[in-house]
Scaffold this motif. Structure first.
Motif, PDB file in Angstrom:
ATOM      1  N   GLU A 266       0.636  -1.140  -0.496  1.00  0.00           N
ATOM      2  CA  GLU A 266      -0.239   0.084  -0.245  1.00  0.00           C
ATOM      3  C   GLU A 266       0.195   1.025   0.105  1.00  0.00           C
ATOM      4  N   ASP A 267       1.506   1.591  -1.247  1.00  0.00           N
ATOM      5  CA  ASP A 267       2.252   2.732  -1.320  1.00  0.00           C
ATOM      6  C   ASP A 267       1.979   3.106  -2.606  1.00  0.00           C
ATOM      7  N   GLU A 268       2.154   4.916  -2.409  1.00  0.00           N
ATOM      8  CA  GLU A 268       1.396   5.095  -4.100  1.00  0.00           C
ATOM      9  C   GLU A 268       2.658   4.889  -5.249  1.00  0.00           C
ATOM     10  N   ALA A 269       4.339   4.944  -4.492  1.00  0.00           N
ATOM     11  CA  ALA A 269       5.366   4.818  -5.805  1.00  0.00           C
ATOM     12  C   ALA A 269       5.070   3.268  -6.193  1.00  0.00           C
ATOM     13  N   ALA A 270       5.068   2.595  -5.729  1.00  0.00           N
ATOM     14  CA  ALA A 270       4.822   0.615  -6.101  1.00  0.00           C
ATOM     15  C   ALA A 270       3.920   0.744  -6.904  1.00  0.00           C
ATOM     16  N   PHE A 271       2.124   1.211  -6.428  1.00  0.00           N
ATOM     17  CA  PHE A 271       0.965   0.401  -7.282  1.00  0.00           C
ATOM     18  C   PHE A 271       1.414   1.808  -9.080  1.00  0.00           C
ATOM     19  N   THR A 272       1.792   2.987  -8.457  1.00  0.00           N
ATOM     20  CA  THR A 272       1.954   3.438  -9.898  1.00  0.00           C
ATOM     21  C   THR A 272       2.636   2.852 -10.658  1.00  0.00           C
TER      22      THR A 272
ATOM     23  N   ASN B 213      -3.665   4.143   1.296  1.00  0.00           N
ATOM     24  CA  ASN B 213      -4.497   3.607   0.270  1.00  0.00           C
ATOM     25  C   ASN B 213      -5.546   5.077  -0.938  1.00  0.00           C
ATOM     26  N   VAL B 214      -4.396   4.857  -1.619  1.00  0.00           N
ATOM     27  CA  VAL B 214      -4.620   6.096  -2.645  1.00  0.00           C
ATOM     28  C   VAL B 214      -4.266   5.641  -3.928  1.00  0.00           C
ATOM     29  N   VAL B 215      -4.788   4.384  -4.502  1.00  0.00           N
ATOM     30  CA  VAL B 215      -5.202   3.657  -5.341  1.00  0.00           C
ATOM     31  C   VAL B 215      -6.646   4.542  -6.727  1.00  0.00           C
ATOM     32  N   PRO B 216      -7.246   4.917  -5.923  1.00  0.00           N
ATOM     33  CA  PRO B 216      -8.287   5.664  -6.755  1.00  0.00           C
ATOM     34  C   PRO B 216      -7.779   7.285  -7.283  1.00  0.00           C
ATOM     35  N   GLU B 217      -6.092   7.713  -6.282  1.00  0.00           N
ATOM     36  CA  GLU B 217      -6.530   9.043  -6.682  1.00  0.00           C
ATOM     37  C   GLU B 217      -5.367   8.499  -8.266  1.00  0.00           C
ATOM     38  N   VAL B 218      -3.870   7.562  -7.935  1.00  0.00           N
ATOM     39  CA  VAL B 218      -3.267   7.483  -8.680  1.00  0.00           C
ATOM     40  C   VAL B 218      -4.066   7.011  -9.994  1.00  0.00           C
ATOM     41  N   THR B 219      -5.423   5.728 -10.067  1.00  0.00           N
ATOM     42  CA  THR B 219      -6.120   5.708 -11.105  1.00  0.00           C
ATOM     43  C   THR B 219      -6.694   7.095 -11.500  1.00  0.00           C
ATOM     44  N   ALA B 220      -7.085   7.806 -11.350  1.00  0.00           N
ATOM     45  CA  ALA B 220      -7.712   8.856 -12.463  1.00  0.00           C
ATOM     46  C   ALA B 220      -6.437   9.260 -12.676  1.00  0.00           C
ATOM     47  N   ARG B 221      -5.493   9.730 -12.133  1.00  0.00           N
ATOM     48  CA  ARG B 221      -4.164  10.123 -13.136  1.00  0.00           C
ATOM     49  C   ARG B 221      -3.390   9.022 -14.038  1.00  0.00           C
ATOM     50  N   HIS B 222      -3.966   8.441 -14.829  1.00  0.00           N
ATOM     51  CA  HIS B 222      -4.230   7.700 -15.573  1.00  0.00           C
ATOM     52  C   HIS B 222      -5.864   6.481 -16.246  1.00  0.00           C
TER      53      HIS B 222
ATOM     54  N   VAL C 232     -12.320   3.870  -8.918  1.00  0.00           N
ATOM     55  CA  VAL C 232     -12.779   4.012  -9.288  1.00  0.00           C
ATOM     56  C   VAL C 232     -12.744   2.983 -10.316  1.00  0.00           C
ATOM     57  N   ILE C 233     -13.774   3.584 -11.734  1.00  0.00           N
ATOM     58  CA  ILE C 233     -13.612   2.253 -13.321  1.00  0.00           C
ATOM     59  C   ILE C 233     -13.331   3.938 -14.172  1.00  0.00           C
ATOM     60  N   GLY C 234     -11.887   3.200 -15.249  1.00  0.00           N
ATOM     61  CA  GLY C 234     -11.986   4.282 -16.023  1.00  0.00           C
ATOM     62  C   GLY C 234     -11.674   3.913 -17.293  1.00  0.00           C
ATOM     63  N   VAL C 235     -11.138   4.400 -18.551  1.00  0.00           N
ATOM     64  CA  VAL C 235     -10.861   3.958 -19.714  1.00  0.00           C
ATOM     65  C   VAL C 235      -9.973   5.146 -19.914  1.00  0.00           C
ATOM     66  N   SER C 236      -8.569   4.273 -19.764  1.00  0.00           N
ATOM     67  CA  SER C 236      -7.512   4.877 -20.503  1.00  0.00           C
ATOM     68  C   SER C 236      -7.491   6.027 -21.708  1.00  0.00           C
TER      69      SER C 236
ATOM     70  N   THR D 194      -8.100   0.397 -22.569  1.00  0.00           N
ATOM     71  CA  THR D 194      -7.873  -0.143 -21.367  1.00  0.00           C
ATOM     72  C   THR D 194      -8.310   0.034 -20.304  1.00  0.00           C
ATOM     73  N   LEU D 195     -10.100  -1.147 -19.542  1.00  0.00           N
ATOM     74  CA  LEU D 195     -10.494  -0.426 -18.850  1.00  0.00           C
ATOM     75  C   LEU D 195     -10.337  -0.737 -17.744  1.00  0.00           C
ATOM     76  N   VAL D 196     -10.029   0.681 -17.047  1.00  0.00           N
ATOM     77  CA  VAL D 196      -9.232   0.260 -15.135  1.00  0.00           C
ATOM     78  C   VAL D 196     -10.547   0.087 -14.287  1.00  0.00           C
ATOM     79  N   ILE D 197     -10.783  -1.286 -13.554  1.00  0.00           N
ATOM     80  CA  ILE D 197     -11.627  -1.061 -12.595  1.00  0.00           C
ATOM     81  C   ILE D 197     -10.645  -1.609 -11.153  1.00  0.00           C
ATOM     82  N   ASN D 198     -11.138   0.021 -10.467  1.00  0.00           N
ATOM     83  CA  ASN D 198     -10.910  -0.736  -8.428  1.00  0.00           C
ATOM     84  C   ASN D 198     -11.906  -1.079  -7.732  1.00  0.00           C
TER      85      ASN D 198
END
Length: 194
Positions: free
Chosen positions: A83-89, A115-124, A153-157, A164-168
């Protein structure tokens, strides 16, 4: 489905032909089944310190694999990160570069530190699918009020195809079941041009 009529000895018979091939491609206003399209490819990224440390088993990812395989989606990659922003990014960017059709993240959607998965995902992602996020929330609330704590977050790249569909998803088996239960029936409409 196709109907054909045949006549034999003054009797007319109806011959019914059903095609079960998927996915589809547009031909005018009709859909034509396309047998040569490869299966969709999916990756799983589990974001959990406890699973990474071997304290907790990875049951949610196991359930996700079963649901994806039942939907005839090929799981090509599975990774556990802290659970680390850099590792998940790093993990998310690597999977986006690989050209997967679907990336599913499990965990890291709450309010704990890391727990920054939604924030990182939203940037991508280029476009969030707010309607699907709402449907997942409503489905989850049928089972538990804790579903309201997930910020997934759910979205497309990118707009258009390929994308790519990204699903949190939250990191529980119930959350995975609710999330994929809502999203999987719509995956072809999102990632393929039908």
């Amino acid at each position: 489905m196709q109907l054909a009529f045949a006549q034999c000895n003054n009797s007319t018979f109806v011959l019914l032909t059903v095609s079960l091939l998927t996915p589809c491609e547009k031909v005018g206003k009709r859909m034509k089944m396309h047998p040569t399209t490869p299966p969709l490819k999916a990756s799983l990224i589990v974001v959990s310190d406890r699973i990474a440390n071997g304290i907790k088993p990875d049951h949610a990812a196991d359930k996700a694999v079963k649901l994806l395989e039942a939907a005839q989606i090929q799981v090509v990659y599975r990774e556990i990160v802290r659970e680390d922003e850099a590792a998940f990014t790093i993990a998310l960017e690597a999977r986006l570069q690989s050209g997967d059709d679907i990336i599913i993240t499990l965990g890291g959607t709450g309010t704990r530190r890391g727990n920054v998965v939604p924030e990182v995902t939203a940037r991508h992602i280029a476009a969030r699918l707010h309607g699907l996020e709402t449907q997942v929330l409503l489905k989850g609330l049928e089972s538990s009020p804790k579903a309201g704590l997930c910020r997934g977050v759910i979205g497309v790249s990118q707009y258009g195809h390929p994308t790519t569909l990204v699903i949190n998803s939250a990191g529980s088996r119930g959350a995975v079941g609710d999330t994929l239960g809502v999203v999987l029936p719509l995956v072809d409409d999102i990632v393929r041009e039908c």
